[in-house]
Design a protein around this motif. Structure first.
Motif, PDB file in Angstrom:
ATOM      1  N   MET A 270       0.807  -1.224   0.000  1.00  0.00           N
ATOM      2  CA  MET A 270       0.000   0.000   0.000  1.00  0.00           C
ATOM      3  C   MET A 270       0.839   1.273   0.000  1.00  0.00           C
ATOM      4  SD  MET A 270      -3.276  -0.787   2.484  1.00  0.00           S
ATOM      5  CE  MET A 270      -2.319  -1.364   3.894  1.00  0.00           C
ATOM      6  N   TYR A 273       0.844   3.967  -2.668  1.00  0.00           N
ATOM      7  CA  TYR A 273      -0.455   4.600  -2.925  1.00  0.00           C
ATOM      8  C   TYR A 273      -0.881   5.537  -1.795  1.00  0.00           C
ATOM      9  CZ  TYR A 273      -0.558   0.894  -6.391  1.00  0.00           C
ATOM     10  OH  TYR A 273      -0.238   0.067  -7.447  1.00  0.00           O
ATOM     11  N   PRO A 276      -0.150   3.792   4.520  1.00  0.00           N
ATOM     12  CA  PRO A 276      -0.644   2.412   4.613  1.00  0.00           C
ATOM     13  C   PRO A 276      -1.613   2.167   5.759  1.00  0.00           C
ATOM     14  CG  PRO A 276       1.636   2.553   5.376  1.00  0.00           C
ATOM     15  CD  PRO A 276       1.296   3.896   4.786  1.00  0.00           C
ATOM     16  N   THR A 281      -6.137   4.733   1.447  1.00  0.00           N
ATOM     17  CA  THR A 281      -5.046   4.052   0.744  1.00  0.00           C
ATOM     18  C   THR A 281      -5.429   2.610   0.447  1.00  0.00           C
ATOM     19  OG1 THR A 281      -3.450   5.435   1.913  1.00  0.00           O
ATOM     20  CG2 THR A 281      -2.608   3.462   0.841  1.00  0.00           C
ATOM     21  N   THR A 285      -5.466   1.091  -3.383  1.00  0.00           N
ATOM     22  CA  THR A 285      -4.514   0.044  -3.754  1.00  0.00           C
ATOM     23  C   THR A 285      -5.208  -1.031  -4.587  1.00  0.00           C
ATOM     24  OG1 THR A 285      -3.324   0.416  -1.684  1.00  0.00           O
ATOM     25  CG2 THR A 285      -2.841  -1.610  -2.882  1.00  0.00           C
ATOM     26  N   LEU A 290      -3.230  -6.433  -3.233  1.00  0.00           N
ATOM     27  CA  LEU A 290      -3.432  -6.364  -1.786  1.00  0.00           C
ATOM     28  C   LEU A 290      -4.000  -7.654  -1.206  1.00  0.00           C
ATOM     29  CD1 LEU A 290      -3.247  -4.569   0.696  1.00  0.00           C
ATOM     30  CD2 LEU A 290      -5.526  -3.684   0.169  1.00  0.00           C
TER      31      LEU A 290
END
Length: 342
Positions: A270, A273, A276, A281, A285, A290
Motif C-alpha cells: 500500500m 499509494y 498504509p 489508501t 490500492t 493487496l
C-alpha cells in the motif's frame, strides 16, 4: 470417565506455568485450533472488505483527494457522510468482537474438554458455539451497555478539564486555556484507553463460562464477573484482576508483535499509494496486489490467535481448581458441581 493423566495435571498454577502450559497445548493442537479459528479470521476479513466497499459507495466524499475544498463547498453533506462512515466502521468493530466471543466459546469448549479428560472434536466445539449464539449475543449486548457507562465515567475528568480550558481561552487566559486543553485531551485519551482495556479484561472469562456452563446471558455475565473478583493468593499478585491483567497484557503483546510482523507485506504493497494505515489508501490500492498479502495475514491470525483463547481457557480452569476444588472432584470421579455442563 476422566482420563487419569489429565486429572493429575489439574492443580493450581503459577502465572508463568499457566502461560507455558497454554503455549504447550497450542503447539500440540495446532491443526484443530487453526481449523476452529480460520472461519473467524475469514469472516472478519470478508466483513472488513465489505465495509470498505460499502463506505466507498455511500460516502464517496471521504475518498476524494482534496477534502478541504469539498468540505467548504458542502459542509453538511460531508458531515453526514462522515457520520455514516463512523456508524459503518463502528458496526464492523462490534461485529468483530461478537464473532470473536463466539469463536472463543467454540475454542474454549475444545480446550477445556481436553483438559478435563473428555476430549471433543473441533466440530463439537463449533456446535457448542453455535448453540450459544443467543446467550453470546445477550451477554455481548449487556457488556456493551455496561462498558458504555464505564466509558462515560472514565471520560468525565478529561471532559471537565477540556471544558474548563475552553472557558479559560474564551476569557483571554490563553496559557491556562492551552494547558487545560492539553491536559484534558491527554486525560480523556487515557480514560478511553483504560475503558477499552477494562472491557477486554472484565469479560475475559465470559466465553469460557459460556463454553462449559449451562448458563444464559445474564447468568454468564454475573458468573464471569464473580470469578474475576477477590483474590486467590496473598499479596498484590494474588488478586484475580491483577493476574488476569498480567496474562492479558503478556499474550496481547506477543500477538500484537506477530500480527505486526505479518502486516508488513500489506503495508509495503500500500505504501506507493499513500499512508498504509489509511482506509483511503486501502481503497486506492489494486486489490489484485493487496488481497494475496492480506490472505497471508488471515492465515497468520488463524495460526497464532488461538494462543489467546487457550490462555483464557487455562485461566478459567485454574480459577475453578483454586476456588471450587475442581481437581479434587475429578480425582474422586464425582460429577463437577453445578453449573459445569456435562
Amino acid at each position: 470417565m476422566t482420563s487419569p493423566s489429565s486429572v493429575s495435571e489439574l492443580r493450581p498454577l503459577a502465572l508463568g506455568e499457566l502461560i507455558d502450559r497454554a503455549v504447550t497445548f497450542w503447539r500440540g493442537h495446532l491443526k484443530p485450533l487453526f481449523v476452529l479459528n480460520l472461519g473467524y479470521s475469514l469472516v472478519g476479513f470478508i466483513a472488513t472488505k465489505a465495509t470498505l466497499q460499502l463506505t466507498r459507495w455511500l460516502t464517496p466524499m471521504l475518498y476524494v483527494t482534496d477534502k478541504d475544498a469539498v468540505t467548504k463547498e458542502a459542509p453538511f453533506e460531508m458531515l453526514g457522510q462522515a457520520s455514516l462512515s463512523l456508524v459503518l466502521w463502528s458496526g464492523l468493530f462490534m461485529f468483530l468482537i461478537w464473532s470473536y466471543w463466539l469463536t472463543t466459546v467454540a475454542t474454549a469448549r475444545y480446550v477445556l474438554s481436553a483438559q478435563l479428560g473428555t476430549p471433543v472434536s473441533p466440530a463439537d466445539g463449533l456446535r457448542r458455539g453455535l448453540s450459544k449464539v443467543g446467550a453470546v449475543t445477550g451477554a455481548f449486548l449487556l457488556s456493551v451497555g455496561w462498558s458504555t457507562l464505564v466509558t462515560l465515567v472514565a471520560s468525565i475528568p478529561g471532559t471537565v478539564l477540556m471544558v474548563a480550558g475552553g472557558i479559560a481561552t474564551a476569557m483571554d487566559s490563553q496559557v491556562l486555556g492551552i494547558v487545560l486543553l492539553v491536559a484534558g485531551g491527554l486525560l480523556l485519551a487515557l480514560g478511553m484507553l483504560g475503558a477499552i482495556l477494562w472491557y477486554f479484561l472484565r469479560f475475559l472469562l465470559l466465553p469460557p463460562v459460556l463454553a462449559m456452563e449451562d448458563l444464559g446471558a445474564w447468568g454468564a455475565f454475573t458468573r464471569s464477573g464473580a470469578m474475576l473478583s477477590g483474590r486467590v493468593e496473598p499479596g498484590f499478585l494474588g488478586r484475580v484482576m491483577v493476574r488476569g491483567m498480567i496474562l492479558f497484557t503478556v499474550v496481547s503483546l506477543i500477538l500484537f508483535s506477530v500480527h505486526l510482523l505479518f502486516g508488513i507485506p500489506a503495508w509495503l504493497v500500500m505504501l506507493p499509494y499513500g499512508n498504509p494505515f489509511s482506509a483511503e489508501t486501502m481503497a486506492r490500492t489494486p486489490q489484485l496486489l493487496l488481497v494475496p498479502v492480506e490472505i497471508l495475514q488471515v492465515a497468520a491470525q488463524s495460526f497464532f490467535s488461538p494462543v489467546n483463547f487457550v490462555v483464557c481457557s487455562f485461566f478459567y480452569l485454574d480459577l475453578r481448581v483454586r476456588r471450587e476444588a475442581l481437581d479434587l472432584e475429578q480425582r474422586l470421579g464425582t460429577e463437577p458441581s453445578p453449573p459445569l455442563a456435562a
